[in-house]
Enzyme design. Structure first.
Site, PDB file in Angstrom:
ATOM      1  N   HIS A 101     -87.776 -74.505 101.331  1.00  0.00           N
ATOM      2  CA  HIS A 101     -89.130 -74.897 101.784  1.00  0.00           C
ATOM      3  C   HIS A 101     -89.163 -75.124 103.302  1.00  0.00           C
ATOM      4  O   HIS A 101     -90.009 -75.868 103.785  1.00  0.00           O
ATOM      5  CB  HIS A 101     -89.635 -76.164 101.085  1.00  0.00           C
ATOM      6  CG  HIS A 101     -89.403 -76.184  99.607  1.00  0.00           C
ATOM      7  ND1 HIS A 101     -90.346 -75.796  98.692  1.00  0.00           N
ATOM      8  CD2 HIS A 101     -88.297 -76.518  98.888  1.00  0.00           C
ATOM      9  CE1 HIS A 101     -89.849 -75.906  97.466  1.00  0.00           C
ATOM     10  NE2 HIS A 101     -88.600 -76.344  97.554  1.00  0.00           N
TER      11      HIS A 101
ATOM     12  N   SER B 216     -93.507 -63.903 130.273  1.00  0.00           N
ATOM     13  CA  SER B 216     -94.962 -64.035 130.250  1.00  0.00           C
ATOM     14  C   SER B 216     -95.480 -63.823 131.655  1.00  0.00           C
ATOM     15  O   SER B 216     -94.836 -64.213 132.629  1.00  0.00           O
ATOM     16  CB  SER B 216     -95.335 -65.432 129.761  1.00  0.00           C
ATOM     17  OG  SER B 216     -96.631 -65.771 130.224  1.00  0.00           O
TER      18      SER B 216
ATOM     19  N   LYS C 173     -91.337 -68.820 130.186  1.00  0.00           N
ATOM     20  CA  LYS C 173     -91.281 -68.210 128.863  1.00  0.00           C
ATOM     21  C   LYS C 173     -90.263 -67.080 128.750  1.00  0.00           C
ATOM     22  O   LYS C 173     -90.093 -66.271 129.654  1.00  0.00           O
ATOM     23  CB  LYS C 173     -92.664 -67.650 128.499  1.00  0.00           C
ATOM     24  CG  LYS C 173     -93.694 -68.714 128.324  1.00  0.00           C
ATOM     25  CD  LYS C 173     -93.791 -69.181 126.894  1.00  0.00           C
ATOM     26  CE  LYS C 173     -94.635 -68.206 126.111  1.00  0.00           C
ATOM     27  NZ  LYS C 173     -94.920 -68.708 124.774  1.00  0.00           N
TER      28      LYS C 173
ATOM     29  N   GLU D 110     -90.661 -60.199 116.868  1.00  0.00           N
ATOM     30  CA  GLU D 110     -92.043 -60.243 116.364  1.00  0.00           C
ATOM     31  C   GLU D 110     -92.513 -58.873 115.910  1.00  0.00           C
ATOM     32  O   GLU D 110     -93.181 -58.726 114.885  1.00  0.00           O
ATOM     33  CB  GLU D 110     -92.979 -60.785 117.446  1.00  0.00           C
ATOM     34  CG  GLU D 110     -92.701 -62.243 117.793  1.00  0.00           C
ATOM     35  CD  GLU D 110     -93.399 -62.635 119.091  1.00  0.00           C
ATOM     36  OE1 GLU D 110     -94.552 -63.047 119.008  1.00  0.00           O
ATOM     37  OE2 GLU D 110     -92.798 -62.505 120.170  1.00  0.00           O
TER      38      GLU D 110
END
Ligand code: ARG
Length: 463
Positions: A161, A282, A288, A295
């Site tokens: 979980h 970024s 970043k 992704e």
């Protein structure tokens, strides 16, 4: 051959050429040019067979053989002029052959149809992709094995979980994916075995009256046998669907792992650092470092599953044998295959380059009362408590630690005895995460010894 502006390949019964919209919806050359190599390979096998069976004169067969090689070199060299009016790769190749050879070119299509031709070409293409997928998976497995070997005994939290469950080893987590990708490769192998029968010679749908030798062409093209039913041979695309189903399951596995890498590389987890080679920055936030490759891999399942659903939907309800609907098979499979190969390669690169943060993994492993099950097991083993009671006592100890704002090993013996009088000093041995993982010695368990045994088994398998 009459020339009325209608198609030179099948224009005999036509008085006029197609409408421009007809040509646009009908033509597949824009994408099936990717089958050029397979098409020429199939034609060469077919011509050689026609000669061997005496259907074609040797001199014609020889001219066709050389002509096909010329066409192939033109295509590979980028000088070939593809024509939309010629619809597809099969007619483009044959038309060029006609320009090169004249009449003998027209004999190549004896005892053959584009229906068995395209089914053969596409099987050959899918078969190559299956082989590429298996190599990609094996390369990824090797990268995972290297990670597993380096950190076979590094502890980290295991989750259920996405809540801390029990400590596991880094090696164990990596090896879980080695198993999954191993089954993916197995699915591709199974699909390959089933699909490796040759449609060539099924002709349009019914077979042919010419004395062809289908075993000869099947063998020349590396198939195990000719397809045993000509209707089936030209009308099914289940081989492409099996490829897509296997690809979809593989993409699902890739997506799960990619998701873990996204989570693990976040500032909150810091379990792994992805290399600069597989991250992006970024344009506005200088701090970043984004896990874009992970992704995108996470997202690839979208188009691969999409292709799977699209082709299944195209195929459902089609009567035997060939229908033009089936021309819609290729773009889906091409796109799914391209993206699967890309995702596999990117994942392999990311895994090879990534650095696991051992201190962060170990710190996280110890938090979240991850050894509560070890404590309950200890109560059963040492104090002969029924497991249900031990579960209850452990729950009370977790609550106590939570109230105090500490972890289980930080409780004093007196505090523990306040909950259950029989507890002794020995309990502290099982509360450490290293002891916890080392004790999970059941076959397939997370103990480093078990993990190393699985690494050795896989290394041998992949050697
Ligand atoms: N371009 C066609 C396809 O991809 C080739 C087969 C055409 N067959 C036919 N009977 N029109 O399916």
């Amino acid at each position: 051959m009459s020339d009325t502006g209608s198609n030179a390949m099948w224009g005999g019964r036509f008085a006029a050429g197609p409408d421009a919209i007809m040509e646009a919806i009908n033509a597949s050359i824009g994408f099936d040019k990717r089958l050029a190599k397979q098409d020429i390979e199939g034609s060469r096998a077919h011509a050689a067979m026609l000669a061997a069976t005496g259907i074609l004169r040797d001199s014609d067969a020889e001219a066709i053989r050389e002509g096909l090689l010329t066409v192939l070199s033109e295509i590979e060299g980028g000088t070939f002029q593809f024509s939309t009016a010629l619809e597809d790769i099969h007619m483009n190749v044959e038309a060029r052959l006609k320009e090169l050879l004249g009449d003998p070119a027209g004999r190549l299509h004896t005892a053959r149809s584009r229906n068995d031709q395209v089914a053969t070409d596409f099987r050959l293409w899918v078969r190559d992709q299956i082989d590429a997928a298996i190599s990609g998976l094996e390369a990824l497995q090797r990268a995972l094995l290297a990670q597993a070997e380096a950190g076979a005994d590094w502890v980290m939290p295991g989750f259920t979980h996405l809540q801390t469950a029990q400590p596991v080893t880094w090696g164990h987590h990596m090896m879980a994916y080695v198993e999954m990708f191993g089954r993916d490769a197995g699915r591709f192998r199974d699909a390959r075995t089933r699909m490796n029968e040759c449609p060539l010679g099924a002709a349009a749908l019914a077979g042919t009256s010419f004395p062809i030798d289908r075993h000869m062409t099947a063998e020349a093209l590396g198939f195990d046998a000719p397809c045993a039913n000509s209707l089936d041979a030209v009308s099914d695309r289940d081989f492409a669907l099996e490829f897509l189903s296997s690809a979809t399951i593989c993409a699902m596995h890739l997506s799960r792992f990619a998701e873990e890498l996204v989570i693990w590389s976040s500032a909150q987890f810091r379990f792994v650092a992805l290399s600069d080679r597989f991250s992006t920055g970024s344009s506005i936030m200088p701090q970043k470092k984004n896990p874009d490759a992970a992704e995108l891999i996470r997202a690839k399942i979208g188009r691969i599953l999409g292709a799977n659903v699209a082709l299944l939907t195209v195929m459902k309800g089609l009567p035997l044998a060939y229908s033009k609907d089936m021309q819609e098979d290729k773009e889906q499979v091409f796109d799914a295959a391209d993206n699967l190969m890309l995702a596999l390669a990117a994942m392999e690169g990311m895994v090879s380059d990534m650095t696991a943060n051992r201190p962060a993994l170990e710190a996280a492993a110890a938090s979240g009362f991850s050894t509560a099950t070890d404590l309950a097991d200890w109560l059963v083993r040492e104090l002969d408590m029924p497991f249900r009671d031990a579960h209850h006592v452990t729950g009370a100890l977790v609550k106590l630690a939570e109230d105090k704002g500490c972890d289980l090993p930080d409780l004093t013996l007196e505090e523990m005895q306040g909950v259950s009088a029989g507890i002794t000093e020995g309990v502290f041995d099982v509360l450490g995460v290293h002891n916890s993982v080392a004790s999970r010695m059941s076959y397939g368990g997370t103990a480093p010894e078990q993990v190393r045994a699985q690494i050795a088994r896989w290394k041998e398998k992949l050697a």
